[in-house]
Design a protein around this motif. Structure first.
Motif, PDB file in Angstrom:
ATOM      1  N   UNK A   1      31.392  49.125  28.766  1.00 21.49           N
ATOM      2  CA  UNK A   1      31.231  49.917  30.059  1.00 21.49           C
ATOM      3  C   UNK A   1      29.935  49.238  30.960  1.00 21.49           C
ATOM      4  N   UNK A   2      29.028  49.585  30.276  1.00 18.32           N
ATOM      5  CA  UNK A   2      27.865  48.993  31.651  1.00 18.32           C
ATOM      6  C   UNK A   2      28.425  47.393  31.542  1.00 18.32           C
ATOM      7  N   UNK A   3      28.346  46.617  30.800  1.00 16.91           N
ATOM      8  CA  UNK A   3      28.917  45.525  31.072  1.00 16.91           C
ATOM      9  C   UNK A   3      29.842  45.168  32.120  1.00 16.91           C
ATOM     10  N   UNK A   4      31.121  45.573  31.436  1.00 17.80           N
ATOM     11  CA  UNK A   4      31.914  45.486  32.051  1.00 17.80           C
ATOM     12  C   UNK A   4      32.031  46.493  33.540  1.00 17.80           C
ATOM     13  N   UNK A   5      31.568  47.030  34.127  1.00 14.71           N
ATOM     14  CA  UNK A   5      30.919  47.602  35.845  1.00 14.71           C
ATOM     15  C   UNK A   5      30.322  46.730  36.081  1.00 14.71           C
ATOM     16  N   UNK A   6      29.138  46.305  35.708  1.00 17.03           N
ATOM     17  CA  UNK A   6      28.560  45.222  36.106  1.00 17.03           C
ATOM     18  C   UNK A   6      29.517  43.710  36.781  1.00 17.03           C
ATOM     19  N   UNK A   7      30.170  43.367  35.737  1.00 14.90           N
ATOM     20  CA  UNK A   7      31.177  42.235  35.983  1.00 14.90           C
ATOM     21  C   UNK A   7      32.001  43.294  36.993  1.00 14.90           C
ATOM     22  N   UNK A   8      32.840  43.585  36.554  1.00 14.12           N
ATOM     23  CA  UNK A   8      33.835  43.780  37.948  1.00 14.12           C
ATOM     24  C   UNK A   8      33.412  44.170  39.028  1.00 14.12           C
ATOM     25  N   UNK A   9      32.108  44.700  39.141  1.00 15.30           N
ATOM     26  CA  UNK A   9      31.404  44.591  40.893  1.00 15.30           C
ATOM     27  C   UNK A   9      30.469  43.533  41.133  1.00 15.30           C
ATOM     28  N   UNK A  10      30.129  42.036  40.056  1.00  9.97           N
ATOM     29  CA  UNK A  10      30.235  40.837  40.530  1.00  9.97           C
ATOM     30  C   UNK A  10      31.398  40.078  41.421  1.00  9.97           C
ATOM     31  N   UNK A  11      33.012  40.947  40.253  1.00 11.63           N
ATOM     32  CA  UNK A  11      33.642  39.905  40.908  1.00 11.63           C
ATOM     33  C   UNK A  11      34.337  40.145  42.603  1.00 11.63           C
ATOM     34  N   UNK A  12      34.008  41.689  42.835  1.00 16.46           N
ATOM     35  CA  UNK A  12      34.086  42.177  43.827  1.00 16.46           C
ATOM     36  C   UNK A  12      33.119  41.870  45.080  1.00 16.46           C
ATOM     37  N   UNK A  13      31.954  41.690  44.497  1.00 16.55           N
ATOM     38  CA  UNK A  13      31.335  40.983  45.262  1.00 16.55           C
ATOM     39  C   UNK A  13      31.510  39.552  45.808  1.00 16.55           C
ATOM     40  N   UNK A  14      32.740  38.959  45.185  1.00 13.41           N
ATOM     41  CA  UNK A  14      32.361  37.431  45.722  1.00 13.41           C
ATOM     42  C   UNK A  14      33.886  37.465  46.391  1.00 13.41           C
ATOM     43  N   UNK A  15      34.520  38.821  46.074  1.00 15.87           N
ATOM     44  CA  UNK A  15      35.642  38.314  46.697  1.00 15.87           C
ATOM     45  C   UNK A  15      35.389  39.449  48.256  1.00 15.87           C
ATOM     46  N   UNK A  16      34.533  39.857  47.869  1.00 14.81           N
ATOM     47  CA  UNK A  16      34.469  40.890  49.903  1.00 14.81           C
ATOM     48  C   UNK A  16      34.747  40.474  51.113  1.00 14.81           C
ATOM     49  N   UNK A  17      34.516  38.341  51.060  1.00 16.68           N
ATOM     50  CA  UNK A  17      35.259  38.431  52.555  1.00 16.68           C
ATOM     51  C   UNK A  17      36.220  37.933  52.465  1.00 16.68           C
ATOM     52  N   UNK A  18      37.348  37.488  51.571  1.00 17.72           N
ATOM     53  CA  UNK A  18      38.553  37.518  51.672  1.00 17.72           C
ATOM     54  C   UNK A  18      39.149  38.815  51.951  1.00 17.72           C
ATOM     55  N   UNK A  19      38.608  39.087  52.112  1.00 20.31           N
ATOM     56  CA  UNK A  19      39.885  41.020  52.823  1.00 20.31           C
ATOM     57  C   UNK A  19      39.336  41.510  54.581  1.00 20.31           C
TER      58      UNK A  19
END
Length: 119
Positions: A47-65
């Motif tokens: 659960x912790x690893x998933x949360x960190x992973x999804x947060x990282x993916x969102x961080x990388x996509x932040x400028x595309x929205x």
């Protein structure tokens, strides 16, 4: 700084996140049904690893929205929630577990806001 859109993140990352979520639920259900504490601990770790992973993916996509601030806040909530979950796993302090849940729910809520309301 280059814009990182959803197309710039490899599909393998999304498949990995999906498989991790499935694995989390399998571990969680097995841990509860079989009363197996090791499976429950493993589910908490995943659960912790998933949360960190999804947060990282969102961080990388932040400028595309258009809602880059909301995406950044969602990413931060998810990463913080994942770190708190891993901290709970190693310390067993109940308040860390609760804080982790709140942070992850806030991150998911912000992400839903961006996807359904803003974009």
């Amino acid at each position: 700084m280059a814009t990182n859109g959803p197309d710039e993140i490899p599909a393998a990352v999304y498949r990995g996140i999906f498989l991790a979520v499935v694995f989390y639920f399998v571990l969680l259900v097995y841990g509860q049904v079989a009363a197996e504490p090791l499976a429950t601990y493993a589910a908490e770790f995943v659960f912790g690893v998933i949360a960190i992973g999804v947060g990282t993916v969102l961080f990388l996509q932040r400028e595309a929205t258009r809602a880059s601030r909301a995406i950044l806040a969602a990413a931060a909530c998810l990463v913080v929630g994942g770190v708190l979950q891993l901290s709970f796993l190693f310390t067993r302090v109940p308040s860390l577990d609760q804080a982790s849940s709140f942070a992850v729910f806030a991150g998911i809520g912000l992400y839903i806001y961006v996807v359904w309301i803003v974009d």
